[in-house]
Design an enzyme around this catalytic site. Structure first.
Site, mmCIF file in Angstrom:
data_model
loop_
_atom_site.group_PDB
_atom_site.id
_atom_site.type_symbol
_atom_site.label_atom_id
_atom_site.label_comp_id
_atom_site.label_asym_id
_atom_site.label_seq_id
_atom_site.Cartn_x
_atom_site.Cartn_y
_atom_site.Cartn_z
ATOM 1 N N HIS A 1 0.831 -1.212 0.000
ATOM 2 C CA HIS A 1 0.000 0.000 0.000
ATOM 3 C C HIS A 1 0.862 1.258 0.000
ATOM 4 C CE1 HIS A 1 0.445 -0.763 4.433
ATOM 5 N NE2 HIS A 1 0.551 0.538 4.507
ATOM 6 N N HIS B 1 3.815 7.129 3.726
ATOM 7 C CA HIS B 1 4.763 6.012 3.622
ATOM 8 C C HIS B 1 4.345 5.047 2.517
ATOM 9 C CE1 HIS B 1 1.816 4.288 6.559
ATOM 10 N NE2 HIS B 1 2.062 3.162 5.932
ATOM 11 N N GLU C 1 7.552 1.065 5.192
ATOM 12 C CA GLU C 1 6.954 0.033 6.066
ATOM 13 C C GLU C 1 7.147 -1.312 5.393
ATOM 14 O OE1 GLU C 1 2.720 0.458 6.529
ATOM 15 O OE2 GLU C 1 2.577 -1.097 8.038
HETATM 16 C C1 LIG Z 1 -2.446 0.760 11.182
HETATM 17 C C2 LIG Z 1 -1.087 0.400 10.802
HETATM 18 C C3 LIG Z 1 -0.839 0.910 9.425
HETATM 19 C C4 LIG Z 1 -0.467 -0.261 8.545
HETATM 20 O O1 LIG Z 1 -0.106 -0.029 7.386
HETATM 21 O O2 LIG Z 1 -0.620 -1.411 9.012
HETATM 22 C C5 LIG Z 1 0.205 1.967 9.383
HETATM 23 O O3 LIG Z 1 0.857 2.202 8.424
HETATM 24 S S1 LIG Z 1 0.388 2.887 10.824
HETATM 25 C C6 LIG Z 1 1.219 4.379 10.232
HETATM 26 C C7 LIG Z 1 1.578 5.227 11.389
HETATM 27 N N1 LIG Z 1 2.743 4.705 12.100
HETATM 28 C C8 LIG Z 1 3.977 5.124 11.781
HETATM 29 O O4 LIG Z 1 4.187 5.953 10.922
HETATM 30 C C9 LIG Z 1 5.091 4.496 12.595
HETATM 31 C C10 LIG Z 1 6.463 4.919 12.081
HETATM 32 N N2 LIG Z 1 6.580 6.361 12.094
HETATM 33 C C11 LIG Z 1 7.262 6.993 13.100
HETATM 34 O O5 LIG Z 1 7.804 6.404 14.002
HETATM 35 C C12 LIG Z 1 7.302 8.499 12.989
HETATM 36 O O6 LIG Z 1 6.316 8.939 12.090
HETATM 37 C C13 LIG Z 1 8.680 9.052 12.503
HETATM 38 C C14 LIG Z 1 9.757 8.662 13.510
HETATM 39 C C15 LIG Z 1 9.019 8.514 11.129
HETATM 40 C C16 LIG Z 1 8.590 10.552 12.403
HETATM 41 O O7 LIG Z 1 8.059 11.034 13.611
HETATM 42 P P1 LIG Z 1 7.992 12.625 13.812
HETATM 43 O O8 LIG Z 1 7.448 13.286 12.586
HETATM 44 O O9 LIG Z 1 7.299 12.899 15.095
HETATM 45 O O10 LIG Z 1 9.534 12.918 14.021
HETATM 46 P P2 LIG Z 1 10.380 14.113 13.473
HETATM 47 O O11 LIG Z 1 9.511 15.298 13.218
HETATM 48 O O12 LIG Z 1 11.541 14.228 14.380
HETATM 49 O O13 LIG Z 1 10.890 13.570 12.054
HETATM 50 C C17 LIG Z 1 12.212 13.074 11.936
HETATM 51 C C18 LIG Z 1 12.624 13.358 10.513
HETATM 52 O O14 LIG Z 1 11.866 12.463 9.667
HETATM 53 C C19 LIG Z 1 11.101 13.240 8.753
HETATM 54 N N3 LIG Z 1 9.830 12.550 8.595
HETATM 55 C C20 LIG Z 1 8.859 12.392 9.503
HETATM 56 N N4 LIG Z 1 7.844 11.668 8.997
HETATM 57 C C21 LIG Z 1 8.185 11.397 7.719
HETATM 58 C C22 LIG Z 1 7.562 10.701 6.646
HETATM 59 N N5 LIG Z 1 6.341 10.156 6.814
HETATM 60 N N6 LIG Z 1 8.195 10.602 5.473
HETATM 61 C C23 LIG Z 1 9.424 11.166 5.309
HETATM 62 N N7 LIG Z 1 10.109 11.848 6.278
HETATM 63 C C24 LIG Z 1 9.463 11.951 7.464
HETATM 64 C C25 LIG Z 1 10.925 14.610 9.372
HETATM 65 O O15 LIG Z 1 10.707 15.556 8.367
HETATM 66 C C26 LIG Z 1 12.258 14.760 10.063
HETATM 67 O O16 LIG Z 1 13.207 15.125 9.090
HETATM 68 P P3 LIG Z 1 14.141 16.403 9.365
HETATM 69 O O17 LIG Z 1 14.926 16.575 8.096
HETATM 70 O O18 LIG Z 1 14.955 16.011 10.568
HETATM 71 O O19 LIG Z 1 13.175 17.526 9.650
HETATM 72 CO CO LIG Z 2 0.915 1.406 6.450
#
Ligand SMILES: CC[C@H](C(=O)O)C(=O)SCCNC(=O)CCNC(=O)[C@H](O)C(C)(C)COP(=O)(O)OP(=O)(O)OC[C@H]1O[C@@H](n2cnc3c(N)ncnc32)[C@H](O)[C@@H]1OP(=O)(O)O
Ligand SMILES: [Co+2]
Length: 134
Positions: free
Chosen positions: A7, A79, A130
């Protein structure tokens, strides 16, 4: 290691509005909203012939997508999810190759009731990846 695209997830500021656009404007089949408290999101699935779109909305206080939506107020691609046959073997290979696994490194159960892991966006061209074991 990675197989099919399972997905593409889009974080949205208004889940009902986004689902309605996919249903009425794009003529797609969309699911009812599904709360996933363990993953901090509510999900609507858009079923396509060759993959799925996952519309995501934050659920609960510590949703992992809240920060993303705060930065991307119109929403955006969140993602991509690739399928793997053995998520532990994939994780161990990725760690050996220097990729960072998010969280504690242990798979969680995702929306399709399968084990999932997330890989750090910085290691994959700024894209949150993912993996889902199928
Ligand atoms: C129901 C489940 C379902 C499934 O498919 O089964 C799902 O997919 S659940 C989806 C939701 N769960 C997750 O996304 C879990 C993994 N994600 C995380 O742990 C966080 O989203 C994380 C760590 C990737 C980012 O968290 P956060 O935005 O709070 O942290 P920062 O702001 O410090 O970001 C760090 C750095 O990463 C960049 N960032 C954040 N999110 C994304 C993204 N989606 N794609 C690309 N880059 C991302 C952010 O811009 C920061 O970059 P920087 O250059 O340091 O500013
Ligand atoms: Co997902």
């Amino acid at each position: 290691m990675i197989g099919r695209l399972n997905h593409v997830a889009i974080a949205v500021p208004d889940l009902e509005a986004a689902a309605t656009v996919y249903k009425d404007t794009l003529g797609a089949t969309v699911s009812a909203p599904q709360d996933e408290p363990d993953n901090g999101v509510t999900v609507v699935f858009v079923e396509l012939d060759n993959t799925k779109i996952e519309l995501l909305y934050p659920l609960g206080e510590n949703s992992p997508i809240a920060g993303f939506l705060a930065k991307n107020t119109s929403g955006g691609m969140h993602h991509v999810c690739y399928e793997v046959e053995d998520i532990i073997a994939a994780r161990d290979q990725l760690v050996e190759k220097g990729a960072r696994i998010l969280g504690d490194g242990e798979p969680k159960i995702g929306a399709h009731k399968k084990p999932v892991l997330f890989l750090h966006p910085k290691d994959f061209s700024g894209t949150l990846v993912e993996l889902e074991q199928v």
